[in-house]
Design a protein around this motif. Structure first.
Motif, PDB file in Angstrom:
ATOM      1  N   GLY A  97     -29.942 -35.305 -33.326  1.00 34.82           N
ATOM      2  CA  GLY A  97     -30.553 -35.406 -32.001  1.00 34.82           C
ATOM      3  C   GLY A  97     -30.910 -34.066 -31.371  1.00 34.82           C
ATOM      4  N   PRO A  98     -29.969 -33.109 -31.298  1.00 30.18           N
ATOM      5  CA  PRO A  98     -30.291 -31.829 -30.664  1.00 30.18           C
ATOM      6  C   PRO A  98     -31.397 -31.053 -31.369  1.00 30.18           C
ATOM      7  N   ALA A  99     -31.641 -31.349 -32.650  1.00 29.19           N
ATOM      8  CA  ALA A  99     -32.675 -30.622 -33.406  1.00 29.19           C
ATOM      9  C   ALA A  99     -34.081 -31.103 -33.081  1.00 29.19           C
ATOM     10  N   THR A 100     -34.203 -32.225 -32.366  1.00 26.82           N
ATOM     11  CA  THR A 100     -35.525 -32.811 -32.108  1.00 26.82           C
ATOM     12  C   THR A 100     -36.435 -31.837 -31.380  1.00 26.82           C
ATOM     13  N   GLY A 101     -35.922 -31.190 -30.342  1.00 19.96           N
ATOM     14  CA  GLY A 101     -36.740 -30.253 -29.579  1.00 19.96           C
ATOM     15  C   GLY A 101     -37.155 -29.036 -30.383  1.00 19.96           C
ATOM     16  N   TYR A 102     -36.292 -28.603 -31.298  1.00 20.82           N
ATOM     17  CA  TYR A 102     -36.638 -27.455 -32.149  1.00 20.82           C
ATOM     18  C   TYR A 102     -37.766 -27.802 -33.119  1.00 20.82           C
ATOM     19  N   VAL A 103     -37.728 -29.015 -33.659  1.00 20.46           N
ATOM     20  CA  VAL A 103     -38.796 -29.448 -34.564  1.00 20.46           C
ATOM     21  C   VAL A 103     -40.123 -29.493 -33.804  1.00 20.46           C
ATOM     22  N   THR A 159     -40.587 -29.561 -22.410  1.00 21.59           N
ATOM     23  CA  THR A 159     -40.690 -30.743 -23.264  1.00 21.59           C
ATOM     24  C   THR A 159     -39.702 -30.680 -24.417  1.00 21.59           C
ATOM     25  N   ALA A 160     -39.525 -29.485 -24.976  1.00 23.68           N
ATOM     26  CA  ALA A 160     -38.563 -29.317 -26.070  1.00 23.68           C
ATOM     27  C   ALA A 160     -37.145 -29.641 -25.608  1.00 23.68           C
ATOM     28  N   THR A 161     -36.781 -29.174 -24.419  1.00 26.25           N
ATOM     29  CA  THR A 161     -35.447 -29.464 -23.875  1.00 26.25           C
ATOM     30  C   THR A 161     -35.268 -30.958 -23.647  1.00 26.25           C
ATOM     31  N   MET A 195     -23.550 -29.466 -29.970  1.00 26.33           N
ATOM     32  CA  MET A 195     -24.647 -30.264 -29.445  1.00 26.33           C
ATOM     33  C   MET A 195     -25.165 -29.700 -28.127  1.00 26.33           C
ATOM     34  N   VAL A 196     -24.240 -29.416 -27.206  1.00 31.89           N
ATOM     35  CA  VAL A 196     -24.638 -28.899 -25.894  1.00 31.89           C
ATOM     36  C   VAL A 196     -25.292 -27.529 -26.037  1.00 31.89           C
ATOM     37  N   HIS A 197     -24.741 -26.685 -26.887  1.00 31.11           N
ATOM     38  CA  HIS A 197     -25.317 -25.351 -27.099  1.00 31.11           C
ATOM     39  C   HIS A 197     -26.762 -25.452 -27.588  1.00 31.11           C
ATOM     40  N   ASP A 198     -27.018 -26.348 -28.541  1.00 31.65           N
ATOM     41  CA  ASP A 198     -28.373 -26.488 -29.059  1.00 31.65           C
ATOM     42  C   ASP A 198     -29.320 -27.032 -28.001  1.00 31.65           C
ATOM     43  N   MET A 199     -28.857 -27.982 -27.206  1.00 32.54           N
ATOM     44  CA  MET A 199     -29.726 -28.545 -26.171  1.00 32.54           C
ATOM     45  C   MET A 199     -30.052 -27.519 -25.091  1.00 32.54           C
ATOM     46  N   VAL A 200     -29.093 -26.667 -24.773  1.00 30.71           N
ATOM     47  CA  VAL A 200     -29.308 -25.650 -23.736  1.00 30.71           C
ATOM     48  C   VAL A 200     -30.159 -24.497 -24.273  1.00 30.71           C
ATOM     49  N   SER A 201     -30.030 -24.182 -25.555  1.00 27.77           N
ATOM     50  CA  SER A 201     -30.686 -23.011 -26.132  1.00 27.77           C
ATOM     51  C   SER A 201     -32.113 -23.256 -26.576  1.00 27.77           C
TER      52      SER A 201
END
Length: 214
Positions: free
Chosen positions: A100-106, A59-61, A165-171
């Motif tokens: 945007g990429p930070a959404t899953g981390y939050v 879900t985070a991804t 952006m891609v790194h954050d989405m993948v990580s």
């Protein structure tokens, strides 16, 4: 779950038995359970997700990807509309790039890691703008005699932003899993209690009783 020790003639303690404590997931799915490694890992991680406070890595991804792609695409679409739509499109595009990429981390409880990515992309943009200003300090954006340097700066800046952006989405998957496992370990440790015992039988055995609440 009992560790016993006998008191020696000189007052020393000699350990007789030690029983190791394992997490409920490890005890429930041992290597001899008949499951292959991937199935056993999946079953064990399902126990991790039952711990309060954990989040689903998938879900985070999905949230990081959707929080990035949707605002960027919608922003580009609105950018070609009237003045008000263009402004909204610009805001959406900017949000998707930076936040945007930070959404899953939050969602996953690692907001600090997500906003670290926001900071990295902000620094990349500031450096790009500074270099672009230097490249465009002359006539026709030719501070270095050609338009090439300005184009190169723009491409490098965009490349850095996309990479971040891609790194954050993948990580985000690994980050949420790491946090979940830390929460699970803390949860299981809190469910282990240890207390000393003294038995009058067998010459006064000194021992320790450990209890795991499942």
């Amino acid at each position: 779950m009992i560790t016993k020790a006998r008191q020696g003639a000189c007052g020393g303690i000699v350990v007789l038995t030690v029983t190791a404590l394992a997490s409920p997931a490890t005890a429930q799915f041992p290597a001899s359970s008949g499951l292959d490694e991937s199935e056993r890992a999946g079953a064990m991680y399902a126990d991790v997700l039952e711990v309060p406070g954990t989040r689903n890595p998938g879900t985070a991804t999905l949230l990081s990807a959707a929080g990035t792609v949707a605002p960027v695409v919608l922003g580009l679409v609105l950018a070609g509309s009237d003045d008000s739509g263009s402004e909204i499109g610009g805001l959406l595009f900017t949000y998707g790039i930076y936040f945007g990429p930070a959404t899953g981390y939050v969602y996953g409880g690692s907001a600090g890691r997500g906003f670290a990515g926001v900071g990295i992309r902000s620094v990349i943009s500031l450096l790009g703008y500074g270099l672009m200003a230097a490249a465009c300090s002359g006539d026709n954006c030719g501070g270095f005699g050609l338009d090439g340097p300005a184009v190169a700066v723009g491409l490098l800046t965009m490349g850095g932003l996309v990479t971040s952006m891609v790194h954050d989405m993948v990580s985000v998957d690994n980050e949420v899993r790491r946090r979940n496992e830390a929460l699970a370990a803390e949860h299981w440790v809190r469910r282990v209690t240890v207390a000393p015992v003294v038995s009058a039988a067998d010459g006064g055995t000194v021992g320790v009783v450990g209890r795991v609440s499942l």
